[in-house]
Design an enzyme around this catalytic site. Structure first.
Site, mmCIF file in Angstrom:
data_model
loop_
_atom_site.group_PDB
_atom_site.id
_atom_site.type_symbol
_atom_site.label_atom_id
_atom_site.label_comp_id
_atom_site.label_asym_id
_atom_site.label_seq_id
_atom_site.Cartn_x
_atom_site.Cartn_y
_atom_site.Cartn_z
ATOM 1 N N TYR A 30 0.822 -1.214 0.000
ATOM 2 C CA TYR A 30 0.000 0.000 0.000
ATOM 3 C C TYR A 30 0.855 1.264 0.000
ATOM 4 O O TYR A 30 0.416 2.322 -0.465
ATOM 5 C CB TYR A 30 -0.882 0.028 1.250
ATOM 6 C CG TYR A 30 -2.174 -0.767 1.167
ATOM 7 C CD1 TYR A 30 -2.388 -1.731 0.188
ATOM 8 C CD2 TYR A 30 -3.185 -0.554 2.098
ATOM 9 C CE1 TYR A 30 -3.561 -2.464 0.137
ATOM 10 C CE2 TYR A 30 -4.372 -1.266 2.055
ATOM 11 C CZ TYR A 30 -4.562 -2.225 1.073
ATOM 12 O OH TYR A 30 -5.727 -2.933 1.045
ATOM 13 N N CYS A 61 -2.272 -1.394 10.026
ATOM 14 C CA CYS A 61 -1.473 -0.937 8.886
ATOM 15 C C CYS A 61 -1.308 0.565 9.033
ATOM 16 O O CYS A 61 -2.300 1.300 9.045
ATOM 17 C CB CYS A 61 -2.186 -1.284 7.579
ATOM 18 S SG CYS A 61 -1.400 -0.627 6.089
ATOM 19 N N ASN A 62 -0.069 1.029 9.147
ATOM 20 C CA ASN A 62 0.170 2.463 9.311
ATOM 21 C C ASN A 62 -0.298 3.256 8.105
ATOM 22 O O ASN A 62 -0.868 4.348 8.239
ATOM 23 C CB ASN A 62 1.659 2.723 9.556
ATOM 24 C CG ASN A 62 2.152 2.144 10.864
ATOM 25 O OD1 ASN A 62 2.479 0.968 10.933
ATOM 26 N ND2 ASN A 62 2.214 2.964 11.887
ATOM 27 N N THR A 63 -0.077 2.714 6.907
ATOM 28 C CA THR A 63 -0.459 3.424 5.690
ATOM 29 C C THR A 63 -1.967 3.553 5.587
ATOM 30 O O THR A 63 -2.505 4.635 5.291
ATOM 31 C CB THR A 63 0.102 2.705 4.448
ATOM 32 O OG1 THR A 63 1.531 2.650 4.549
ATOM 33 C CG2 THR A 63 -0.279 3.423 3.182
ATOM 34 N N CYS A 85 5.880 0.810 10.044
ATOM 35 C CA CYS A 85 5.094 -0.068 9.183
ATOM 36 C C CYS A 85 5.007 -1.393 9.913
ATOM 37 O O CYS A 85 6.016 -1.879 10.449
ATOM 38 C CB CYS A 85 5.777 -0.238 7.819
ATOM 39 S SG CYS A 85 5.039 -1.555 6.796
#
Length: 253
Positions: free
Chosen positions: A43, A74-76, A183
């Site tokens: 991502y 998920c950091n994104t 991440c």
């Protein structure tokens, strides 16, 4: 929603297993449904709009399964879509994750702190605001790591290729006091990172804090479960190898 409903855990691939490990440890009696979107990984190199669309589509499918909480591991995806998720599902407990920069700044005041994350996480306003809170108390270095997620998704977290990639990457930065793993894939490269950076460099991630916040929110809502826990793992790539890798990473906790 009731106590026996599932806790859904979502990530762009296998990375969120690092958060799932903390969740299982903190909430051993809960029933977890982990969904990794490896068919669309990574991502971190996609546009914000694309990540938002993928995250909202995954959340919609998970909500049909009967869930009481959604953990965006998920950091994104958190950076791109957490506000939209909370607006779309106001009655659902929605937990995101963010880089453990506060912990790093509190632990190493005046120190050199690296934040290794995907390009999208590092350029998003959410991270910029977080960085602004601490950049006067320590030296912060933004460290994008292109290619690392793909190696981890391929089961090569501890491999010569990963060590070579990270050795080249950190040639461009000073000696760090701590590295924030921004991440959820990156904790799986922890052994290699310690070899490259040295055992004295602290590796920090947000998994434990996310698990404890999930427990706090469930407890406040009266939704904590008792009984035998359960973990189910699914992946959009529908690959036996990825499912086996996911179970292997979970069992390494």
């Amino acid at each position: 929603m009731n106590k026996n409903d599932l806790i859904a855990v979502f990530d762009s691939g296998v990375g969120g297993i690092s958060v799932l490990r903390h969740l299982v440890r903190v909430l051993p009696e809960e029933r977890f449904l982990y969904f990794g979107d490896s068919a669309n990984a990574p991502y971190g190199t996609k546009s914000k709009e694309t990540v938002k669309e993928l995250t909202l589509a995954a959340a919609e499918n998970l909500c049909f399964r009967g869930i009481k909480a959604l953990v965006v591991a998920c950091n994104t995806a958190t950076s791109a879509a957490i506000n939209d998720l909370r607006a779309a599902y106001p009655d659902l407990i929605v937990i995101g994750i963010e880089p453990a920069l506060k912990l790093a700044a509190d632990t190493f005041p005046g120190g050199k702190i690296g934040v290794m994350a995907t390009p999208m996480t590092l350029r998003e306003e959410k991270f910029a605001k977080l960085m602004d809170r601490f950049d006067e108390s320590c030296d912060i270095f933004k460290i994008p790591a292109p290619g690392l997620v793909e190696l981890i998704e391929g089961g090569r977290a501890d491999s010569p290729e990963t060590e070579a990639l990270l050795s080249r990457l950190f040639e461009n930065y000073p000696k760090l006091d701590a590295l924030v793993l921004g991440c959820t894939h990156y904790p799986f490269a922890g052994k290699v990172l310690s070899r490259v950076l040295g055992e004295d460099v602290a590796l920090l991630d947000g998994g434990d804090g996310t698990a404890r916040e999930t427990k706090r929110r469930l407890e406040a809502a009266g939704l904590l479960r008792t009984g035998e826990g359960q973990v189910m793992i699914e992946n959009s790539a529908n690959s036996p190898e990825l499912l086996a890798l996911s179970m292997q990473l979970l069992e390494e906790m």
